[in-house]
Motif scaffolding. Structure first.
Motif, PDB file in Angstrom:
ATOM      1  N   THR A   1       9.472  -3.585  31.477  1.00 33.42           N
ATOM      2  CA  THR A   1       9.011  -4.007  30.157  1.00 33.42           C
ATOM      3  C   THR A   1       7.877  -5.025  30.238  1.00 33.42           C
ATOM      4  O   THR A   1       6.891  -4.930  29.495  1.00 33.42           O
ATOM      5  CB  THR A   1      10.193  -4.582  29.350  1.00 33.42           C
ATOM      6  OG1 THR A   1      11.258  -3.621  29.379  1.00 33.42           O
ATOM      7  CG2 THR A   1       9.789  -4.875  27.923  1.00 33.42           C
TER       8      THR A   1
ATOM      9  N   ALA B   1      13.301   5.198  28.847  1.00 33.72           N
ATOM     10  CA  ALA B   1      13.674   5.115  27.436  1.00 33.72           C
ATOM     11  C   ALA B   1      14.261   3.737  27.127  1.00 33.72           C
ATOM     12  O   ALA B   1      14.126   3.237  26.002  1.00 33.72           O
ATOM     13  CB  ALA B   1      14.677   6.220  27.095  1.00 33.72           C
ATOM     14  N   ILE B   2      14.869   3.104  28.121  1.00 34.97           N
ATOM     15  CA  ILE B   2      15.420   1.755  27.943  1.00 34.97           C
ATOM     16  C   ILE B   2      14.285   0.756  27.704  1.00 34.97           C
ATOM     17  O   ILE B   2      14.364  -0.103  26.820  1.00 34.97           O
ATOM     18  CB  ILE B   2      16.260   1.327  29.168  1.00 34.97           C
ATOM     19  CG1 ILE B   2      17.330   2.364  29.503  1.00 34.97           C
ATOM     20  CG2 ILE B   2      16.838  -0.071  28.970  1.00 34.97           C
ATOM     21  CD1 ILE B   2      18.300   2.675  28.397  1.00 34.97           C
ATOM     22  N   THR B   3      13.223   0.875  28.469  1.00 33.88           N
ATOM     23  CA  THR B   3      12.051   0.016  28.282  1.00 33.88           C
ATOM     24  C   THR B   3      11.441   0.252  26.911  1.00 33.88           C
ATOM     25  O   THR B   3      11.067  -0.710  26.218  1.00 33.88           O
ATOM     26  CB  THR B   3      11.019   0.276  29.391  1.00 33.88           C
ATOM     27  OG1 THR B   3      11.594  -0.101  30.642  1.00 33.88           O
ATOM     28  CG2 THR B   3       9.734  -0.491  29.170  1.00 33.88           C
ATOM     29  N   LEU B   4      11.342   1.506  26.512  1.00 40.47           N
ATOM     30  CA  LEU B   4      10.808   1.803  25.186  1.00 40.47           C
ATOM     31  C   LEU B   4      11.654   1.132  24.110  1.00 40.47           C
ATOM     32  O   LEU B   4      11.110   0.563  23.148  1.00 40.47           O
ATOM     33  CB  LEU B   4      10.731   3.306  24.954  1.00 40.47           C
ATOM     34  CG  LEU B   4      10.205   3.736  23.589  1.00 40.47           C
ATOM     35  CD1 LEU B   4       8.815   3.174  23.311  1.00 40.47           C
ATOM     36  CD2 LEU B   4      10.210   5.262  23.486  1.00 40.47           C
ATOM     37  N   ALA B   5      12.962   1.155  24.264  1.00 46.66           N
ATOM     38  CA  ALA B   5      13.841   0.493  23.295  1.00 46.66           C
ATOM     39  C   ALA B   5      13.555  -1.006  23.238  1.00 46.66           C
ATOM     40  O   ALA B   5      13.499  -1.596  22.144  1.00 46.66           O
ATOM     41  CB  ALA B   5      15.304   0.750  23.653  1.00 46.66           C
ATOM     42  N   GLU B   6      13.355  -1.626  24.399  1.00 46.03           N
ATOM     43  CA  GLU B   6      13.027  -3.056  24.420  1.00 46.03           C
ATOM     44  C   GLU B   6      11.698  -3.326  23.718  1.00 46.03           C
ATOM     45  O   GLU B   6      11.566  -4.302  22.970  1.00 46.03           O
ATOM     46  CB  GLU B   6      12.954  -3.573  25.856  1.00 46.03           C
ATOM     47  CG  GLU B   6      14.282  -3.756  26.525  1.00 46.03           C
ATOM     48  CD  GLU B   6      14.159  -4.539  27.818  1.00 46.03           C
ATOM     49  OE1 GLU B   6      14.669  -5.674  27.865  1.00 46.03           O
ATOM     50  OE2 GLU B   6      13.551  -4.020  28.775  1.00 46.03           O
TER      51      GLU B   6
ATOM     52  N   GLU C   1      10.260  -1.442  21.393  1.00 48.10           N
ATOM     53  CA  GLU C   1      10.444  -1.207  19.960  1.00 48.10           C
ATOM     54  C   GLU C   1      11.079  -2.436  19.294  1.00 48.10           C
ATOM     55  O   GLU C   1      10.686  -2.831  18.204  1.00 48.10           O
ATOM     56  CB  GLU C   1      11.303   0.034  19.711  1.00 48.10           C
ATOM     57  CG  GLU C   1      10.615   1.337  20.017  1.00 48.10           C
ATOM     58  CD  GLU C   1       9.567   1.746  18.977  1.00 48.10           C
ATOM     59  OE1 GLU C   1       9.405   1.060  17.939  1.00 48.10           O
ATOM     60  OE2 GLU C   1       8.906   2.766  19.212  1.00 48.10           O
ATOM     61  N   TYR C   2      12.046  -3.016  19.971  1.00 45.37           N
ATOM     62  CA  TYR C   2      12.672  -4.226  19.446  1.00 45.37           C
ATOM     63  C   TYR C   2      11.636  -5.345  19.313  1.00 45.37           C
ATOM     64  O   TYR C   2      11.604  -6.065  18.312  1.00 45.37           O
ATOM     65  CB  TYR C   2      13.827  -4.667  20.343  1.00 45.37           C
ATOM     66  CG  TYR C   2      14.415  -5.990  19.938  1.00 45.37           C
ATOM     67  CD1 TYR C   2      15.231  -6.108  18.812  1.00 45.37           C
ATOM     68  CD2 TYR C   2      14.120  -7.150  20.658  1.00 45.37           C
ATOM     69  CE1 TYR C   2      15.752  -7.332  18.424  1.00 45.37           C
ATOM     70  CE2 TYR C   2      14.648  -8.380  20.275  1.00 45.37           C
ATOM     71  CZ  TYR C   2      15.460  -8.461  19.161  1.00 45.37           C
ATOM     72  OH  TYR C   2      15.959  -9.675  18.769  1.00 45.37           O
TER      73      TYR C   2
ATOM     74  N   TRP D   1       9.660  -4.819  16.268  1.00 51.49           N
ATOM     75  CA  TRP D   1      10.502  -5.054  15.089  1.00 51.49           C
ATOM     76  C   TRP D   1      10.625  -6.540  14.754  1.00 51.49           C
ATOM     77  O   TRP D   1      10.578  -6.923  13.592  1.00 51.49           O
ATOM     78  CB  TRP D   1      11.880  -4.445  15.332  1.00 51.49           C
ATOM     79  CG  TRP D   1      12.816  -4.585  14.170  1.00 51.49           C
ATOM     80  CD1 TRP D   1      13.784  -5.532  14.008  1.00 51.49           C
ATOM     81  CD2 TRP D   1      12.872  -3.765  13.012  1.00 51.49           C
ATOM     82  NE1 TRP D   1      14.438  -5.348  12.824  1.00 51.49           N
ATOM     83  CE2 TRP D   1      13.899  -4.264  12.185  1.00 51.49           C
ATOM     84  CE3 TRP D   1      12.150  -2.648  12.585  1.00 51.49           C
ATOM     85  CZ2 TRP D   1      14.222  -3.698  10.970  1.00 51.49           C
ATOM     86  CZ3 TRP D   1      12.483  -2.079  11.371  1.00 51.49           C
ATOM     87  CH2 TRP D   1      13.505  -2.600  10.582  1.00 51.49           C
TER      88      TRP D   1
ATOM     89  N   LEU E   1      20.120  -4.751  30.597  1.00 52.22           N
ATOM     90  CA  LEU E   1      19.021  -3.799  30.464  1.00 52.22           C
ATOM     91  C   LEU E   1      18.266  -3.625  31.778  1.00 52.22           C
ATOM     92  O   LEU E   1      17.819  -2.521  32.099  1.00 52.22           O
ATOM     93  CB  LEU E   1      18.085  -4.214  29.329  1.00 52.22           C
ATOM     94  CG  LEU E   1      18.728  -4.187  27.933  1.00 52.22           C
ATOM     95  CD1 LEU E   1      17.745  -4.689  26.884  1.00 52.22           C
ATOM     96  CD2 LEU E   1      19.233  -2.806  27.582  1.00 52.22           C
TER      97      LEU E   1
END
Length: 135
Positions: free
Chosen positions: A7, A37-42, A44-45, A48, A97
């Motif tokens: 990330t 996909a885990i990095t993408l989630a981080e 995206e957060y 946000w 993560l």
């Protein structure tokens, strides 16, 4: 594929700082670099929760990054690799993560690129590089 970006490296690419990360990324061929996909989630957060005045800029930067670097789904082999990674660091509860990202890179036999080498060295069979260090 050769590399999976952590990330922090993605954030450096999005902000174009430090220059060493962009230079190293530019040396790679298309398809050599992915993100979990885990990095993408981080990421995206991060968009946000960013301040209202920077949220649109951050969204555009993330969208541009994902256009260049495809996210890879966290699949069954990654889940299986997670067992060994987590077992190797039972006393480390704060980095859930990181364990998932390390597991994902391990399952795909990719070099994990991070500026937090010490956070990942404890996990078995993880190959690491730091693109922040100007080589």
């Amino acid at each position: 594929m050769k590399y999976m970006l952590d990330t922090n490296i993605c954030i450096y690419l999005m902000k174009h700082q430090p220059p060493s990360v962009g230079r190293r990324f530019a040396e790679c061929r298309q398809g050599d670099v992915v993100i979990s996909a885990i990095t993408l989630a981080e990421l995206e957060y991060g968009v946000w929760v960013s301040r209202e005045e920077t949220q649109n800029q951050n969204r555009q930067a993330l969208d541009a990054l994902v256009e260049m670097i495809p996210p890879v789904p966290f699949d069954r082999p990654a889940a299986a690799a997670y067992a060994e990674v987590r077992a190797a660091a039972l006393d480390r509860r704060r980095d859930a993560l990181d364990k998932l990202i390390a597991s994902h890179a391990k399952s795909l036999n990719l070099t994990l690129v991070t500026n937090n080498l010490d956070d990942f060295r404890v996990y078995p069979d993880i190959v690491l590089e730091n693109w922040v260090e100007d080589n």
